[in-house]
Design a protein around this motif. Structure first.
Motif, PDB file in Angstrom:
ATOM      1  N   THR A 185       0.831  -1.197   0.000  1.00 12.44           N
ATOM      2  CA  THR A 185       0.000   0.000   0.000  1.00 12.44           C
ATOM      3  C   THR A 185       0.869   1.253   0.000  1.00 12.44           C
ATOM      4  OG1 THR A 185      -1.799   1.125   1.181  1.00 12.44           O
ATOM      5  CG2 THR A 185      -0.100   0.082   2.537  1.00 12.44           C
ATOM      6  N   LYS A 186       0.211   2.375  -0.278  1.00  9.52           N
ATOM      7  CA  LYS A 186       0.869   3.667  -0.083  1.00  9.52           C
ATOM      8  C   LYS A 186      -0.037   4.506   0.794  1.00  9.52           C
ATOM      9  CE  LYS A 186       1.483   4.256  -4.625  1.00  9.52           C
ATOM     10  NZ  LYS A 186       1.794   4.932  -5.887  1.00  9.52           N
ATOM     11  N   MET A 187       0.516   5.082   1.831  1.00  2.00           N
ATOM     12  CA  MET A 187      -0.237   6.014   2.657  1.00  2.00           C
ATOM     13  C   MET A 187       0.464   7.361   2.522  1.00  2.00           C
ATOM     14  SD  MET A 187      -2.782   4.520   4.186  1.00  2.00           S
ATOM     15  CE  MET A 187      -3.352   2.809   4.351  1.00  2.00           C
ATOM     16  N   VAL A 188      -0.233   8.305   1.915  1.00  2.72           N
ATOM     17  CA  VAL A 188       0.369   9.615   1.693  1.00  2.72           C
ATOM     18  C   VAL A 188      -0.309  10.623   2.617  1.00  2.72           C
ATOM     19  CG1 VAL A 188       0.902  11.390  -0.004  1.00  2.72           C
ATOM     20  CG2 VAL A 188       0.835   8.980  -0.701  1.00  2.72           C
ATOM     21  N   HIS A 189       0.429  11.075   3.608  1.00  2.14           N
ATOM     22  CA  HIS A 189      -0.126  11.998   4.606  1.00  2.14           C
ATOM     23  C   HIS A 189       0.102  13.434   4.146  1.00  2.14           C
ATOM     24  CE1 HIS A 189      -0.659   9.006   7.957  1.00  2.14           C
ATOM     25  NE2 HIS A 189       0.150   8.326   7.168  1.00  2.14           N
ATOM     26  N   LEU A 190      -1.002  14.106   3.804  1.00  2.00           N
ATOM     27  CA  LEU A 190      -0.922  15.515   3.410  1.00  2.00           C
ATOM     28  C   LEU A 190      -1.475  16.398   4.520  1.00  2.00           C
ATOM     29  CD1 LEU A 190      -2.285  15.148  -0.241  1.00  2.00           C
ATOM     30  CD2 LEU A 190       0.067  15.638   0.388  1.00  2.00           C
ATOM     31  N   GLY A 191      -2.591  15.968   5.109  1.00  2.00           N
ATOM     32  CA  GLY A 191      -3.290  16.793   6.102  1.00  2.00           C
ATOM     33  C   GLY A 191      -2.730  16.611   7.503  1.00  2.00           C
ATOM     34  N   ARG A 192      -3.148  17.514   8.396  1.00  2.00           N
ATOM     35  CA  ARG A 192      -2.672  17.457   9.783  1.00  2.00           C
ATOM     36  C   ARG A 192      -3.360  16.323  10.536  1.00  2.00           C
ATOM     37  NH1 ARG A 192      -3.311  22.871   8.613  1.00  2.00           N
ATOM     38  NH2 ARG A 192      -1.328  23.967   8.560  1.00  2.00           N
ATOM     39  N   ASN A 193      -2.623  15.790  11.489  1.00  2.00           N
ATOM     40  CA  ASN A 193      -3.167  14.742  12.360  1.00  2.00           C
ATOM     41  C   ASN A 193      -3.812  13.595  11.590  1.00  2.00           C
ATOM     42  OD1 ASN A 193      -2.415  16.138  14.748  1.00  2.00           O
ATOM     43  ND2 ASN A 193      -4.172  17.485  14.419  1.00  2.00           N
ATOM     44  N   THR A 194      -3.264  13.311  10.465  1.00  2.00           N
ATOM     45  CA  THR A 194      -3.780  12.173   9.699  1.00  2.00           C
ATOM     46  C   THR A 194      -3.157  10.887  10.262  1.00  2.00           C
ATOM     47  OG1 THR A 194      -2.067  12.741   8.116  1.00  2.00           O
ATOM     48  CG2 THR A 194      -4.299  13.372   7.557  1.00  2.00           C
ATOM     49  N   ARG A 195      -3.948   9.841  10.226  1.00  2.00           N
ATOM     50  CA  ARG A 195      -3.459   8.578  10.806  1.00  2.00           C
ATOM     51  C   ARG A 195      -3.610   7.442   9.804  1.00  2.00           C
ATOM     52  NH1 ARG A 195      -7.167  10.319  14.583  1.00  2.00           N
ATOM     53  NH2 ARG A 195      -8.509   8.573  14.087  1.00  2.00           N
ATOM     54  N   SER A 196      -2.634   6.560   9.792  1.00  2.00           N
ATOM     55  CA  SER A 196      -2.781   5.391   8.930  1.00  2.00           C
ATOM     56  C   SER A 196      -2.283   4.142   9.636  1.00  2.00           C
ATOM     57  CB  SER A 196      -2.030   5.586   7.605  1.00  2.00           C
ATOM     58  OG  SER A 196      -0.650   5.736   7.825  1.00  2.00           O
ATOM     59  N   THR A 197      -2.923   3.038   9.282  1.00  2.00           N
ATOM     60  CA  THR A 197      -2.564   1.737   9.849  1.00  2.00           C
ATOM     61  C   THR A 197      -2.372   0.754   8.705  1.00  2.00           C
ATOM     62  OG1 THR A 197      -3.978   2.181  11.743  1.00  2.00           O
ATOM     63  CG2 THR A 197      -3.321  -0.112  11.410  1.00  2.00           C
ATOM     64  N   ILE A 198      -1.299   0.008   8.757  1.00  2.00           N
ATOM     65  CA  ILE A 198      -1.044  -1.007   7.731  1.00  2.00           C
ATOM     66  C   ILE A 198      -0.795  -2.336   8.436  1.00  2.00           C
ATOM     67  CG2 ILE A 198       0.545  -1.754   5.904  1.00  2.00           C
ATOM     68  CD1 ILE A 198       1.273   1.224   5.506  1.00  2.00           C
ATOM     69  N   VAL A 199      -1.614  -3.325   8.103  1.00  2.00           N
ATOM     70  CA  VAL A 199      -1.369  -4.663   8.646  1.00  2.00           C
ATOM     71  C   VAL A 199      -1.303  -5.618   7.461  1.00  2.00           C
ATOM     72  CG1 VAL A 199      -2.203  -6.537  10.109  1.00  2.00           C
ATOM     73  CG2 VAL A 199      -2.539  -4.164  10.833  1.00  2.00           C
ATOM     74  N   SER A 200      -0.139  -6.157   7.208  1.00  2.00           N
ATOM     75  CA  SER A 200       0.027  -7.021   6.043  1.00  2.00           C
ATOM     76  C   SER A 200       0.479  -8.413   6.478  1.00  2.00           C
ATOM     77  CB  SER A 200       1.076  -6.409   5.108  1.00  2.00           C
ATOM     78  OG  SER A 200       1.528  -7.380   4.194  1.00  2.00           O
ATOM     79  N   LYS A 201      -0.244  -9.421   5.996  1.00  2.00           N
ATOM     80  CA  LYS A 201       0.099 -10.805   6.307  1.00  2.00           C
ATOM     81  C   LYS A 201       0.380 -11.523   4.998  1.00  2.00           C
ATOM     82  CE  LYS A 201      -1.182 -10.408  10.697  1.00  2.00           C
ATOM     83  NZ  LYS A 201      -0.399 -10.795  11.870  1.00  2.00           N
ATOM     84  N   GLY A 202       1.606 -11.896   4.792  1.00  2.00           N
ATOM     85  CA  GLY A 202       1.970 -12.595   3.563  1.00  2.00           C
ATOM     86  C   GLY A 202       2.215 -14.064   3.864  1.00  2.00           C
ATOM     87  N   ILE A 203       1.583 -14.935   3.094  1.00  4.28           N
ATOM     88  CA  ILE A 203       1.781 -16.367   3.294  1.00  4.28           C
ATOM     89  C   ILE A 203       2.359 -16.953   2.015  1.00  4.28           C
ATOM     90  CG2 ILE A 203       0.631 -18.566   3.766  1.00  4.28           C
ATOM     91  CD1 ILE A 203      -1.590 -16.726   5.095  1.00  4.28           C
ATOM     92  N   SER A 204       3.481 -17.606   2.119  1.00  2.85           N
ATOM     93  CA  SER A 204       4.105 -18.193   0.938  1.00  2.85           C
ATOM     94  C   SER A 204       4.203 -19.698   1.103  1.00  2.85           C
ATOM     95  CB  SER A 204       5.523 -17.643   0.748  1.00  2.85           C
ATOM     96  OG  SER A 204       5.528 -16.243   0.863  1.00  2.85           O
ATOM     97  N   ALA A 205       3.745 -20.415   0.074  1.00  2.00           N
ATOM     98  CA  ALA A 205       3.819 -21.875   0.090  1.00  2.00           C
ATOM     99  C   ALA A 205       4.276 -22.340  -1.286  1.00  2.00           C
ATOM    100  CB  ALA A 205       2.456 -22.463   0.433  1.00  2.00           C
ATOM    101  N   GLY A 206       4.491 -23.642  -1.442  1.00  2.00           N
ATOM    102  CA  GLY A 206       4.908 -24.196  -2.723  1.00  2.00           C
ATOM    103  C   GLY A 206       6.169 -23.498  -3.206  1.00  2.00           C
ATOM    104  N   ALA A 207       6.149 -23.049  -4.485  1.00  2.00           N
ATOM    105  CA  ALA A 207       7.282 -22.287  -5.005  1.00  2.00           C
ATOM    106  C   ALA A 207       6.867 -20.830  -5.169  1.00  2.00           C
ATOM    107  CB  ALA A 207       7.748 -22.880  -6.331  1.00  2.00           C
ATOM    108  N   GLY A 208       5.895 -20.398  -4.381  1.00  2.00           N
ATOM    109  CA  GLY A 208       5.362 -19.047  -4.490  1.00  2.00           C
ATOM    110  C   GLY A 208       6.319 -17.988  -3.972  1.00  2.00           C
ATOM    111  N   GLN A 209       6.221 -16.800  -4.565  1.00  2.00           N
ATOM    112  CA  GLN A 209       7.052 -15.666  -4.140  1.00  2.00           C
ATOM    113  C   GLN A 209       6.138 -14.524  -3.741  1.00  2.00           C
ATOM    114  OE1 GLN A 209      10.435 -15.602  -3.848  1.00  2.00           O
ATOM    115  NE2 GLN A 209      10.487 -17.758  -4.465  1.00  2.00           N
ATOM    116  N   ASN A 210       6.341 -14.035  -2.534  1.00  4.32           N
ATOM    117  CA  ASN A 210       5.443 -13.035  -1.979  1.00  4.32           C
ATOM    118  C   ASN A 210       6.243 -11.820  -1.553  1.00  4.32           C
ATOM    119  OD1 ASN A 210       3.082 -11.960  -0.919  1.00  4.32           O
ATOM    120  ND2 ASN A 210       2.522 -13.863   0.131  1.00  4.32           N
ATOM    121  N   SER A 211       5.892 -10.649  -2.081  1.00  5.09           N
ATOM    122  CA  SER A 211       6.589  -9.439  -1.671  1.00  5.09           C
ATOM    123  C   SER A 211       5.610  -8.444  -1.088  1.00  5.09           C
ATOM    124  CB  SER A 211       7.280  -8.773  -2.867  1.00  5.09           C
ATOM    125  OG  SER A 211       8.207  -9.656  -3.442  1.00  5.09           O
TER     126      SER A 211
END
Lengths: 256, 478
Positions: free
Chosen positions: B342-368
């Motif tokens: 994701t991209k969180m671009v903070h322009l305004g005052r007191n802006t808040r952002s939360t990022i929760v990313s869960k990547g699961i890789s199995a087999g020959a998979g590639q996860n970035s």
């Protein structure tokens, strides 16, 4: 009546390395057996092999449980048939509550036996009784399985699971290791409370102290993958004072 | 253990069937005439044709981006079909006029198009290849002033809204795939929630690719006017085919003062077979703008399908005190590749952002995971919290993390936490020893891992997501 567990000339290895070299052991319902022995003698391996850990290959002999051959069964089938292993190192499962985990396990086992699944509300009632066995309040059920648990809490959690799943054959793998006196007492009391004429315990331990609380009917000493001596509870005391060396000497003599 | 695992790995993608339906299809290839033809078929006003052509001319000067951590042979854009619609498509008087074959397709997918049959209380727009085939609950929503319709219909019925907001968040020149989408997009969903209205039900679009060699280029535009709120869900599947198919969508969200938009995706496009043959290239641009103070945009995505996923649902936090959230579960198995974040671009005052990313890789998979947290000079008191966890199953897969943090204001607080774990034989054995089979054991561990994201999903979606995750990972340990 057939014995609960009958192990005949059991050989097992990890990779090319043979760890169990011909174990013979018979456990009847109502009995408590202690397996003792020095580090690396194969005590924990024996418990893991009975439970079906995939890291070990059974290369010979048989494990009969209630007249079924366990070695052909998947670990979950053994569990469903009433074999329970209290782990030496219980794993953590972040994000899964103890309540959900235990209920899933309980219901899987019920399903396998053709019984109806229990809903979450009835399960709470059932848990209330079982929590008393390990002197816990209900809060523990909302915590993630073993996540951030102390060593003692993890072992108590194993006993709680055992209380809920009511196995016929319980294998306790060094359940006493890393426990302080209070936790040891709670764990031992739990085990004693769950003893019935139709179930049996195989207690793997390095030290005598657990056996002050859980009194065994039989003590077996394992050395280099074989049972080198069996006796009554007094054998444990003898080991406490004499150590294992006099027996490991016997093992080497037998092997040569 | 490994034998049962093998059979599970090779289990069929159950959404992989093809619907045999007559289609109105343009020949493959792309030029200005194709764009004019699409625009004419849709009877679009002049401004939209101009907008498309401008984007197309810009696109011609762009090159396909290759910075994502994914590998694929270059795409021949002249071999793609840019428009395919079921032949029977006419403006529908009611849902009863939907072609029975298409209705059957959606029934098979578990998406009922008949309103009276819907128990879940979710309004559905269904997009089949390039066009919307039916929208449910429209009348009910219209009584509250809520517009929920296909993009084409919005162009016909509400051109002023389309003209006002289209391209304001993702301009036609934004990036290669967004430009391509702007030139050729054929349909998608449109939502407008008027001032102060809280949309009483979840709105949902179900995207289905059916035709062969067809790209799907839908465009979704959601506007929540001042103080309005809406929760929107999208789901996607495609037939099992040996060729790769391109899906280059654009989603724009506009949240005005005090408005809330919650956008949830469960993406399950066909992922290709175990050798990496076939599957969807999911190259999508999703972005929301908190245009006014106290606006809130929340993205939740569960990405289990596609051969390649390349998307970064983002939030521009323009209004003071606005809030951006991104909750993501991305799963790769077999030969799947995902580069998402994701991209969180903070322009305004007191802006808040939360990022929760869960990547699961199995087999020959590639996860970035790739994420950008940008705090601009004016954004006093901006805060971000990022948590980025990876889980590995087996020894052949990979997990990669590319977090970018760019802070230009001293009062900002940015936190980043990351972890990597591996599902081991011991964890699975522990659960099996308690009576669970391998499948249930993995599913329990993975669902626990993803819990923080799943609890952001609406109820029915959360259940679907959990099931999907189980299926995507079946047999991944062995």
């Amino acid at each position: 009546m057939a014995p609960l567990l009958e192990i005949k000339d059991l050989h097992a290895s990890v990779g090319d390395k043979e760890i169990l070299k011909g174990i013979n052991l018979t456990v009847n319902a109502g009995e408590v057996h202690a397996i003792m022995g020095p580090n690396g003698s194969g005590k924990s391996t024996l418990a893991q092999v009975i439970a079906g850990h995939p890291a070990y290959t059974v290369t010979g002999g048989e494990i009969r449980y209630l007249d079924q051959d366990l070695t052909d069964m998947d670990p979950e089938e053994r569990a469903q048939a009433g074999v329970f292993l209290a782990f030496q190192y219980p794993v953590e499962i972040p994000g899964v509550t103890n309540a959900y985990f235990l209920r899933s396990a309980y219901n899987e086992i019920r399903k396998a036996r053709g019984l109806e699944e229990v809903d979450p509300i009835d399960f709470v009632d059932l848990l209330e009784e079982k929590l008393k066995v390990v002197e816990w309040g209900p809060d523990i059920m909302q915590r993630a399985v073993n996540s951030g648990f102390s060593g003692g809490e993890k072992k108590r959690n194993e006993i709680l699971q055992m209380a809920v799943l009511e196995p016929k054959l319980a294998l306790l793998d060094e359940t006493d290791s890393g426990l302080d006196i209070d936790a040891l007492r709670i764990v031992a009391n739990g085990v004693n409370a769950l003893k019935r004429p139709d179930n049996a315990y195989v207690v793997v331990t390095h030290y005598q102290r657990l056996l002050n609380h859980i009194v065994p009917d039989f003590v077996h000493v394992l050395a280099d993958g074989q049972i080198v001596k069996s006796g009554g509870k007094e054998l444990a005391l003898e080991l406490e004072s004499k150590g294992y060396e006099w027996l490991t000497g016997v093992a080497e003599a037998t092997a040569s | 253990m490994s034998e049962s695992v093998e059979t599970l790995v090779n289990r069929e993608y159950k959404w992989g069937f093809v619907t045999d339906i007559e289609a109105d299809t343009l020949p493959p290839g792309l030029n200005e005439d194709v764009i004019r033809a699409i625009s004419a078929k849709k009877q679009e006003p002049a401004f939209l044709l101009e907008w498309r052509l401008k984007a197309y001319r810009g696109w011609l000067k762009m090159t396909e981006p290759h910075w994502p951590n994914v590998q694929y042979p270059s795409i021949d854009y002249q071999k793609i079909v840019y428009y395919s619609a079921p032949r029977t498509q006419k403006p529908l008087g009611s849902l009863d006029e939907v072609d029975p074959k298409i209705r059957e397709t959606y029934d098979k997918l578990g998406i009922p198009l008949t309103e009276q049959k819907i128990l879940s209380g979710v309004a559905v727009d269904a997009v089949f290849d390039s066009v919307s085939v039916g929208t449910t609950y429209k009348k009910h929503l219209a009584e509250m002033g809520i517009i929920f319709c296909s993009f084409s219909e919005a162009v016909r019925e509400h051109p002023e809204l389309v003209q006002k907001y289209l391209g304001t968040v993702v301009p036609g020149s934004d990036n290669f795939f967004a430009a391509l989408n702007s030139a050729v997009f054929s349909d998608g969903s449109f939502v407008y929630v008027p001032k102060g209205v809280r949309c009483p039900m979840d709105l949902s679009t179900y995207f289905r690719i059916n035709a062969q060699n067809t790209g799907q280029f839908e465009r979704t535009l959601i506007i929540a006017d001042e103080g309005a709120s809406v929760s929107y869900l999208e789901g996607c599947t495609a037939p099992r085919r040996d060729e790769n198919q391109l899906h280059a969508a654009v989603v724009e969200l506009v949240a005005l003062e005090g408005a809330t938009i919650k956008y949830s995706t469960v993406q399950n496009w066909y992922a290709g077979d175990e050798d990496g043959k076939g599957g969807i290239y999911n190259f999508v641009t999703k972005r929301g703008k908190c245009a006014g103070p106290r606006a809130k945009i929340s993205w939740t995505q569960v990405e289990t399908g596609s051969a390649i996923t390349w998307k970064y649902p983002s939030v521009i936090l323009q209004g003071d005190d606005s809030v951006g959230e991104f909750y993501s579960v991305a799963v790769v198995n077999g030969r799947q590749q995902a580069d998402t974040g994701t991209k969180m671009v903070h322009l305004g005052r007191n802006t808040r952002s939360t990022i929760v990313s869960k990547g699961i890789s199995a087999g020959a998979g590639q996860n970035s995971y790739r994420g950008l947290v940008k705090v601009m000079p004016r954004a006093d008191g901006a805060r971000n919290y990022t948590q980025c966890d990876s889980m590995l199953i087996g020894n052949r897969c990979g997990a990669h993390t590319f977090p970018y943090i760019d802070v230009q204001n001293r009062t900002a607080a940015v936190e980043h936490e990351a972890s990597t774990s591996k599902i081991g034989e011991d964890q699975i054995f522990y659960l099996k020893q308690r009576g669970l089979n391998t499948e249930n054991a993995i599913s329990m561990i993975v669902n626990g891992f993803c819990k923080e994201v799943f609890r952001e999903l609406p109820m029915e979606f959360a259940v679907e997501a959990q099931k999907l995750l189980g299926i995507s990972l079946e047999g991944s340990v062995g």
